[in-house]
Structure formats: C-alpha cells, structure tokens
Write a protein that holds these residues in place. Structure first.
Motif, PDB file in Angstrom:
ATOM      1  N   PHE A 107      11.845 -63.760  28.057  1.00  0.00           N
ATOM      2  CA  PHE A 107      12.364 -63.285  26.778  1.00  0.00           C
ATOM      3  C   PHE A 107      13.782 -63.806  26.511  1.00  0.00           C
ATOM      4  CE2 PHE A 107       8.884 -60.568  27.881  1.00  0.00           C
ATOM      5  CZ  PHE A 107       8.284 -60.252  26.673  1.00  0.00           C
ATOM      6  N   VAL A 108      14.712 -63.552  27.439  1.00  0.00           N
ATOM      7  CA  VAL A 108      16.095 -63.968  27.205  1.00  0.00           C
ATOM      8  C   VAL A 108      16.226 -65.487  27.188  1.00  0.00           C
ATOM      9  CG1 VAL A 108      18.457 -63.912  28.109  1.00  0.00           C
ATOM     10  CG2 VAL A 108      17.047 -61.839  28.159  1.00  0.00           C
ATOM     11  N   PHE A 109      15.709 -66.159  28.206  1.00  0.00           N
ATOM     12  CA  PHE A 109      15.880 -67.612  28.273  1.00  0.00           C
ATOM     13  C   PHE A 109      15.203 -68.346  27.114  1.00  0.00           C
ATOM     14  CE2 PHE A 109      16.983 -68.231  33.077  1.00  0.00           C
ATOM     15  CZ  PHE A 109      18.190 -67.592  32.864  1.00  0.00           C
ATOM     16  N   PRO A 110      13.972 -68.019  26.738  1.00  0.00           N
ATOM     17  CA  PRO A 110      13.395 -68.675  25.556  1.00  0.00           C
ATOM     18  C   PRO A 110      14.253 -68.494  24.315  1.00  0.00           C
ATOM     19  CG  PRO A 110      11.678 -67.574  26.785  1.00  0.00           C
ATOM     20  CD  PRO A 110      12.982 -67.163  27.412  1.00  0.00           C
ATOM     21  N   MET A 111      14.859 -67.311  24.158  1.00  0.00           N
ATOM     22  CA  MET A 111      15.723 -67.064  23.008  1.00  0.00           C
ATOM     23  C   MET A 111      16.971 -67.944  23.068  1.00  0.00           C
ATOM     24  SD  MET A 111      17.371 -63.435  21.757  1.00  0.00           S
ATOM     25  CE  MET A 111      18.467 -63.236  23.168  1.00  0.00           C
ATOM     26  N   PHE A 112      17.539 -68.125  24.251  1.00  0.00           N
ATOM     27  CA  PHE A 112      18.747 -68.924  24.376  1.00  0.00           C
ATOM     28  C   PHE A 112      18.482 -70.414  24.198  1.00  0.00           C
ATOM     29  CE2 PHE A 112      20.878 -65.142  25.569  1.00  0.00           C
ATOM     30  CZ  PHE A 112      22.235 -65.396  25.378  1.00  0.00           C
ATOM     31  N   ARG A 113      17.240 -70.857  24.382  1.00  0.00           N
ATOM     32  CA  ARG A 113      16.946 -72.264  24.100  1.00  0.00           C
ATOM     33  C   ARG A 113      17.214 -72.587  22.635  1.00  0.00           C
ATOM     34  NH1 ARG A 113      11.162 -71.453  26.644  1.00  0.00           N
ATOM     35  NH2 ARG A 113      11.839 -70.870  28.749  1.00  0.00           N
TER      36      ARG A 113
ATOM     37  N   GLU B 278      26.901 -63.719  14.951  1.00  0.00           N
ATOM     38  CA  GLU B 278      27.704 -63.055  15.979  1.00  0.00           C
ATOM     39  C   GLU B 278      26.890 -62.342  17.055  1.00  0.00           C
ATOM     40  OE1 GLU B 278      31.690 -61.326  14.783  1.00  0.00           O
ATOM     41  OE2 GLU B 278      30.532 -60.953  12.954  1.00  0.00           O
ATOM     42  N   TYR B 279      25.767 -61.730  16.684  1.00  0.00           N
ATOM     43  CA  TYR B 279      25.077 -60.821  17.603  1.00  0.00           C
ATOM     44  C   TYR B 279      24.102 -61.594  18.489  1.00  0.00           C
ATOM     45  CZ  TYR B 279      21.995 -56.941  19.027  1.00  0.00           C
ATOM     46  OH  TYR B 279      21.236 -56.054  19.739  1.00  0.00           O
ATOM     47  N   LEU B 280      24.254 -61.423  19.813  1.00  0.00           N
ATOM     48  CA  LEU B 280      23.412 -62.123  20.782  1.00  0.00           C
ATOM     49  C   LEU B 280      22.103 -61.390  21.078  1.00  0.00           C
ATOM     50  CD1 LEU B 280      26.305 -63.356  23.045  1.00  0.00           C
ATOM     51  CD2 LEU B 280      24.526 -64.835  22.120  1.00  0.00           C
ATOM     52  N   LEU B 281      21.774 -60.362  20.309  1.00  0.00           N
ATOM     53  CA  LEU B 281      20.431 -59.758  20.272  1.00  0.00           C
ATOM     54  C   LEU B 281      20.013 -59.100  21.587  1.00  0.00           C
ATOM     55  CD1 LEU B 281      18.717 -62.606  18.224  1.00  0.00           C
ATOM     56  CD2 LEU B 281      19.199 -60.305  17.405  1.00  0.00           C
ATOM     57  N   GLY B 282      20.977 -58.491  22.277  1.00  0.00           N
ATOM     58  CA  GLY B 282      20.665 -57.883  23.563  1.00  0.00           C
ATOM     59  C   GLY B 282      19.657 -56.761  23.507  1.00  0.00           C
ATOM     60  N   THR B 283      19.768 -55.873  22.521  1.00  0.00           N
ATOM     61  CA  THR B 283      18.780 -54.798  22.383  1.00  0.00           C
ATOM     62  C   THR B 283      17.478 -55.335  21.807  1.00  0.00           C
ATOM     63  OG1 THR B 283      20.473 -53.092  22.097  1.00  0.00           O
ATOM     64  CG2 THR B 283      18.289 -52.600  21.237  1.00  0.00           C
TER      65      THR B 283
ATOM     66  N   PRO C 136      18.762 -69.421  12.332  1.00  0.00           N
ATOM     67  CA  PRO C 136      18.927 -68.120  11.658  1.00  0.00           C
ATOM     68  C   PRO C 136      17.599 -67.428  11.360  1.00  0.00           C
ATOM     69  CG  PRO C 136      20.396 -69.739  10.708  1.00  0.00           C
ATOM     70  CD  PRO C 136      19.475 -70.493  11.613  1.00  0.00           C
ATOM     71  N   ARG C 137      16.581 -68.194  10.997  1.00  0.00           N
ATOM     72  CA  ARG C 137      15.270 -67.585  10.751  1.00  0.00           C
ATOM     73  C   ARG C 137      14.685 -67.043  12.054  1.00  0.00           C
ATOM     74  NH1 ARG C 137      10.760 -67.948   7.275  1.00  0.00           N
ATOM     75  NH2 ARG C 137       9.431 -66.205   7.888  1.00  0.00           N
ATOM     76  N   TYR C 138      14.808 -67.818  13.106  1.00  0.00           N
ATOM     77  CA  TYR C 138      14.325 -67.399  14.427  1.00  0.00           C
ATOM     78  C   TYR C 138      15.047 -66.120  14.862  1.00  0.00           C
ATOM     79  CZ  TYR C 138      13.462 -67.885  19.506  1.00  0.00           C
ATOM     80  OH  TYR C 138      13.102 -67.673  20.819  1.00  0.00           O
ATOM     81  N   ALA C 139      16.368 -66.071  14.659  1.00  0.00           N
ATOM     82  CA  ALA C 139      17.148 -64.891  15.033  1.00  0.00           C
ATOM     83  C   ALA C 139      16.697 -63.664  14.255  1.00  0.00           C
ATOM     84  CB  ALA C 139      18.636 -65.154  14.797  1.00  0.00           C
TER      85      ALA C 139
END
Length: 406
Positions: A75-81, A89-94, A312-315
């Motif tokens: 989850f985290v690593f695919p998002m950071f790719r 600003e928000y790194l989407l932790g929750t 931005p759309r992905y986020a």
C-alpha cells in the motif's frame, strides 16, 4: 437493519472507548455475535490488552494481526511510486491504511461466516467512505454497520455514560496525561485533529508532537544517509537491506530525530467540509524527496511530466477511498511501468527539518555529462541546431504578434 437481521458481525476493534461501546451496542442492539479484528499497522501500541477486553465482553473469535509489512509493501510503497501528495501537502497516512483494514474485515467475515462488518468511523469524516467503498468493491453483498450514523451517543460524555451503565471498563488517564486530540497512527504517520486545532489560526501546542523534535531543537550537526531503490521502491539504507516495514520505521527514527516531517494542513474532505489536521510523517517526507531524486536521472522527461500530471487524480482516489477502483488500478499499472528502471542510490543530508539531496547515481541513468557539460562537448551536441528549434517553436507566437493577439 432490524434486530435479528444480523447474526454475526466483524468489528474493527481497538479496545478504546468508542469501539468498546460499539461492541456492546452491537450485541445489545442487533442481538448478534461479534467477531473482533485488531490490526497492527505500526501504531506503536500494545495490542494484546484488546484481546483481554474482547474476552471480557464475551467475544469468542478474536483476530489480532501484524500487518506492518503488508501495509508498507502493498500500500505505502505503490503510493510513493507516484510521488503522491493530496492537495500538494498531505502524504495520505490515514487514507492509505483504511483499504488494508477494510480488506481484512471482509476476508475475516468470509472466514467466520459473518453477515456484516462494522467500523467506528463517524458520519462527518472520510474514513466511513474509505472503509465502505473498499468493502463493497471486494464483496458487493456485504452489509455494513456504522453505529455513529445510527445511535444517539453523539458525544464523549454519552459514550462514557453508556460504558458506565453497561459495566464496560475504560482505562482513563488523568487529564494532564490524556491527549485532547483525535489521533491516528501507523508506520507512515501520526495525525492530530480536534481541540484547539479546530481554529486554523491557532498554532499547535508544542507538546502535541510525539515523533519529531522541533527543528530548532534538532542536532546542530547534519546527518547523511543513502537510500537504495529497486524498481521505484526503497530497499536499503546505507547499504543495509531492510524489509519494507523495517526500512520505513528506521527512516521515521532518523527523520524524527532531525525534526523532519511536520505538517499543518487545512484539507478538503470528501464529504464536503474543510478540516484542519496536523501530521508527522518523517520517513515519508524523506522517501518522497529521495524517490523524486532517483527518478530525476532515470525517468524520461515526458514520462516524468505525465506522472506529475496524473498524480493529483491518483492522490484524490486514495484520499476519497477508491484504492480498489478500476481507475486506481489503471493508473497504478501505468505508474509501475515507469518504475522498471528507477534503480540506484540517493544521498541525502538531513538538517533541522530539511531534507536535501546531495547525490544520486544509477547504472541506468539518462544523465549524460558529455551533453550536459558547459565545457567543450566534442560535438556531442550541435548548438547550432537550436536556431531552427527556437524559430519553429516561435512560429505561432510571431504569427499571433503580427495579428495583434499577443
């Protein structure tokens, strides 16, 4: 749903006030059997007490699972790719943690023969949407119980009164030690909402922060680290290979000690309101900087620019709960294709809240010093070619100017 319609429900359970009351309320209101599920995604709390609390409440099937590696790897690593930031600003932790928890709720419901799942998200927030969109994407027939949208226990005082009436033991800390904030923590971040933060003009109490030292109090000597990447994912720190969860935890410690990763944000919730939140994401802040640095020498220009346009759309898809949607999967496939040659090492200097890239290298680098040099390039680049390039690109501007349109 009427009483009797639900025979068994799987509850996302922490053992705190809200979910302890929800457990009893489900038993009382629906007359159903409750299965509890508690996920360890790196929140840093002892989870075994949740087992004892559930047992005292009469729960027979109790799931407590360590999902830290799956959380970071899948989850985290695919998002950071994708270099993902919501609203810049928000790194989407929750946001990124909710689809994993909801996925396991649905899976446990299937394993135990449960009719429904239940969560403790309120009717004002984003989490209700994230949990339920995930659940319906994975099992369109699942039933979802959201007590905060049904009951009349709309304040902490009413929850406490309900707990007292039903003999629910709640460990209460003295007011001087209890955090006044609504908090969420996992391996990627810790968040704070509520109390004085509801006024966006008020500066957060310095005592609020838990993972990071204040940049002013960080060491006067900078720290230098190297992060190795393979196919867009970090795999090692200072040449030591680590599992995904170990790597992120190590970056959290290093970043926190150097005052890195604090954010104070007013964001737009999916349900329509603006909300102020404060976040500590030390490891994620370092990773974002490092990943962009390794991409800067390994990604083609147009691929990199297209990724930035899609991000931005992905986020928004992740923030709004669409992790398991067709469009997120489609974007992920495109993003992952760009990462096949994102391999190499980035060197960073950490100093008083700042992350500075001071080196990057890759066997698959597209940086060619023969072309980029300010010295004699021995014919590697024909500077005279730029004349025609500029004239062609200026053609429409010259035509427009002649017509008085510029």
């Amino acid at each position: 749903m009427a009483q009797g319609a639900i025979k068994k429900v799987v509850l996302a359970y922490s053992g705190g006030l809200d979910t302890s009351v929800i457990l009893k309320w489900l038993q009382e209101h629906y007359g159903c059997e409750v299965v509890t599920f508690t996920a360890d995604i790196g929140q840093g709390e002892e989870l075994e007490p949740a087992r004892a609390k559930a047992q005292r409440a009469g729960v027979k099937e109790i799931y407590i699972e360590d999902l830290r590696e799956e959380f970071v790897r899948d989850f985290v690593f695919p998002m950071f790719r994708a270099n993902t930031l919501y609203e810049g600003e928000y790194l989407l932790g929750t946001s990124i943690a909710r689809p994993l928890i909801a996925k396991r709720l649905v899976e446990i419901a299937a394993e135990t023969g449960a009719d429904a799942i239940a969560h403790g998200a309120t009717g004002k927030g984003n989490d209700q949407v994230r949990f339920e969109l995930t659940a319906y994407a994975l099992n369109p027939e699942i039933r979802v119980i959201a007590p905060w949208r049904e009951w009349e226990l709309t304040s902490r005082e009413k929850l406490m009164a309900y707990a007292e009436r039903h003999g629910i033991a709640i460990e209460m800390k003295r007011d001087g030690n209890r955090s006044p904030y609504s908090m969420d923590a996992n391996l990627l971040h810790i968040s704070y909402e509520g109390d004085e933060l509801e006024d966006p003009w008020v500066e957060p109490d310095p005592r609020m922060w838990r993972w990071t030292v204040a940049p002013e109090q960080a060491p006067d000597q900078s720290a230098t680290i190297e992060i190795a990447f393979e196919r867009g994912d970090p795999v090692a720190i200072d040449s030591k290979r680590l599992s995904p969860d170990e790597l992120l935890a190590q970056l959290n410690r290093i970043g926190g000690a150097n005052g890195i990763g604090r954010a104070d944000i007013v964001e737009n919730r999916y349900v329509g309101m603006k909300s102020r939140g404060c976040y500590e994401t030390p490891g994620g802040t370092i990773l974002l900087k490092a990943h962009r640095a390794i991409e800067s020498i390994t990604l083609d220009r147009e691929a990199a620019h297209l990724k930035d346009e899609l991000m931005p759309r992905y986020a928004s898809l992740i923030y709004n709960g669409y992790w398991f949607s067709p469009e997120r999967r489609m974007l992920q496939a495109a993003i992952d294709e760009t990462q096949q040659r994102v391999n190499g090492v980035v060197r960073l200097k950490l100093y008083k809240g700042n992350v500075m890239v001071v080196g990057r290298k890759s066997d698959q680098s597209l940086f060619d010093p023969r072309i980029a040099t300010f010295e004699d390039d021995a014919g590697a680049y024909q500077q005279a070619d730029a004349t025609g390039f500029i004239r062609l690109n200026a053609l429409r501007l010259r035509v427009g100017a002649r017509r008085g349109r510029i």
